[in-house]
Design an enzyme around this catalytic site. Structure first.
Site, short mmCIF file in Angstrom:
data_model
loop_
_atom_site.label_atom_id
_atom_site.label_comp_id
_atom_site.label_asym_id
_atom_site.label_seq_id
_atom_site.Cartn_x
_atom_site.Cartn_y
_atom_site.Cartn_z
N PRO A 2 0.83 -1.20 0.00
CA PRO A 2 0.00 0.00 0.00
C PRO A 2 0.87 1.26 0.00
O PRO A 2 1.75 1.41 0.84
CB PRO A 2 -0.80 -0.13 1.30
CG PRO A 2 -0.83 -1.60 1.58
CD PRO A 2 0.50 -2.11 1.11
N GLU A 3 0.62 2.14 -0.96
CA GLU A 3 1.36 3.39 -1.05
C GLU A 3 0.46 4.53 -0.57
O GLU A 3 -0.62 4.29 -0.04
CB GLU A 3 1.86 3.60 -2.48
CG GLU A 3 2.83 2.50 -2.93
CD GLU A 3 3.42 2.74 -4.31
OE1 GLU A 3 3.32 3.87 -4.82
OE2 GLU A 3 3.98 1.78 -4.88
N LYS A 58 3.25 7.00 4.72
CA LYS A 58 2.40 5.81 4.62
C LYS A 58 1.94 5.34 6.00
O LYS A 58 1.46 4.21 6.14
CB LYS A 58 3.17 4.69 3.91
CG LYS A 58 3.63 5.07 2.50
CD LYS A 58 4.49 3.98 1.88
CE LYS A 58 5.09 4.45 0.56
NZ LYS A 58 5.95 3.42 -0.06
N HIS A 91 -5.77 -14.17 8.78
CA HIS A 91 -4.77 -13.12 8.88
C HIS A 91 -5.28 -11.86 9.59
O HIS A 91 -4.65 -10.81 9.48
CB HIS A 91 -4.25 -12.77 7.49
CG HIS A 91 -3.63 -13.93 6.77
ND1 HIS A 91 -2.50 -14.57 7.23
CD2 HIS A 91 -4.01 -14.57 5.63
CE1 HIS A 91 -2.19 -15.55 6.40
NE2 HIS A 91 -3.08 -15.57 5.44
N ARG A 109 1.24 -10.93 5.44
CA ARG A 109 2.69 -11.09 5.52
C ARG A 109 3.27 -10.57 6.83
O ARG A 109 4.47 -10.73 7.08
CB ARG A 109 3.34 -10.39 4.32
CG ARG A 109 2.91 -11.00 2.99
CD ARG A 109 3.51 -10.28 1.80
NE ARG A 109 4.95 -10.45 1.72
CZ ARG A 109 5.71 -9.97 0.73
NH1 ARG A 109 5.14 -9.29 -0.25
NH2 ARG A 109 7.00 -10.16 0.72
N ARG A 151 23.44 15.55 -6.91
CA ARG A 151 23.09 14.16 -6.59
C ARG A 151 23.23 13.30 -7.84
O ARG A 151 22.65 13.60 -8.88
CB ARG A 151 21.64 14.07 -6.06
CG ARG A 151 21.38 14.81 -4.75
CD ARG A 151 22.02 14.13 -3.56
NE ARG A 151 21.49 12.80 -3.32
CZ ARG A 151 20.42 12.56 -2.55
NH1 ARG A 151 19.77 13.58 -1.98
NH2 ARG A 151 20.01 11.33 -2.35
N ARG A 260 14.14 -2.87 -7.05
CA ARG A 260 12.79 -2.73 -7.59
C ARG A 260 12.86 -2.58 -9.11
O ARG A 260 13.70 -1.85 -9.62
CB ARG A 260 12.08 -1.51 -7.00
CG ARG A 260 11.75 -1.62 -5.52
CD ARG A 260 10.96 -0.39 -5.11
NE ARG A 260 10.53 -0.44 -3.72
CZ ARG A 260 11.21 0.07 -2.72
NH1 ARG A 260 12.37 0.67 -2.94
NH2 ARG A 260 10.74 0.01 -1.49
#
Length: 270
Positions: A2-3, A58, A91, A109, A151, A260
């Site tokens: 979830p973002e 988040k 769960h 999880r 950067r 990712r």
């Protein structure tokens, strides 16, 4: 995982059912999440009024008269409003029980968190080094350009750094970079302020649209009503390696950044 839009969707969904109500009981079925749930959580919030529910990055912050409870959904978590005495499933690890309903925390999880932060949540190491919220005015092109000076980090990793800006995860970073025409592997310090203005605008627009559509459900996420989000139907490149670019029909490529996969168009993004 979830973002920001999924967490904000959860916040908006549960808030009307819980604000200005007091917790009657807490049921913990499995206390070992990413960190262990405090055993004395009940004593911290029992009979205390829930004043508001905020979101920072988040994290969801439940502000009681006695202090703040932090909930993080981790990789696969969700929060649902359920009728009292609803039987738990495999769960369903924790319930906050109110007079007329319960808030159920589900996490297959077990990589989320339920932590008590007390009266000074801003001092928590989880919160005190976070960057600005992407939907706030202080997240703008000038700020991002200044942060990127010298950067060499790929811009995809740069905008996913929670110290730079909070809550921009893999899905929405991938989509925003595509819409901006910026390659995810371009060095953050090698992007003009003008191009950062485009990127900031796209990040804000994509997050706002995702919130309106209830977030993105790829596997586990459901909103507080148990329904999936629908933003995945509008994804242009995320998860579509090898498919044609929606703009130029070039096959989409993927590169791994910080473990990712980042999908992009080698023609449209530079």
């Amino acid at each position: 995982m979830p973002e920001l839009p999924e967490v904000e969707t959860s916040r908006k969904g549960i808030s009307p059912h819980l604000i200005n109500k007091s917790v009657q009981n807490v049921v913990l079925r499995h206390t070992q999440l990413r960190w262990k749930i405090p055993q004395d959580l009940l004593s911290d919030i029992k009979d205390k009024i829930l004043l508001s529910i905020d979101r920072r990055a988040k994290y969801l912050l439940f502000n009681f008269t006695s202090g703040t409870l932090l909930i993080h959904l981790g990789m696969s978590g969700s929060l649902r409003i359920c009728p009292l005495n609803s039987p738990p499933k495999k769960h369903d690890h924790a319930d906050l029980i109110f007079a007329d309903c319960l808030l159920r925390y589900t996490d297959p999880r077990r990589f989320g968190a339920i932590l008590w932060l007390g009266l000074t949540p801003e001092d928590s190491p989880l919160l005190n080094k976070l960057g600005p919220e992407p939907l706030n005015d202080d997240f703008n092109a000038k700020y991002l350009y200044q942060q990127a000076t010298k950067r060499k980090l790929p811009v995809k990793q740069f905008i996913m750094d929670q110290k730079v800006v909070t809550g921009v995860g893999n899905i929405y970073a991938t989509e925003a970079l595509f819409n901006s025409g910026i390659s995810p592997i371009r060095a953050a310090g090698n992007i003009s302020e003008k191009r950062y203005q485009i990127l900031v605008t796209e990040i804000k627009e994509i997050l706002q649209q995702a919130i309106k559509q209830g977030g993105t459900t790829l596997k586990d996420f459901v909103g507080s009503d148990g329904k999936p989000g629908y933003f995945q139907q509008t994804l242009q490149v995320y998860g579509k390696t090898g498919q044609q670019c929606p703009s130029c029909e070039t096959p989409l490529k993927a590169v791994k950044l910080a473990a990712r996969a980042s999908v992009y168009c080698p023609e449209c993004q530079s």
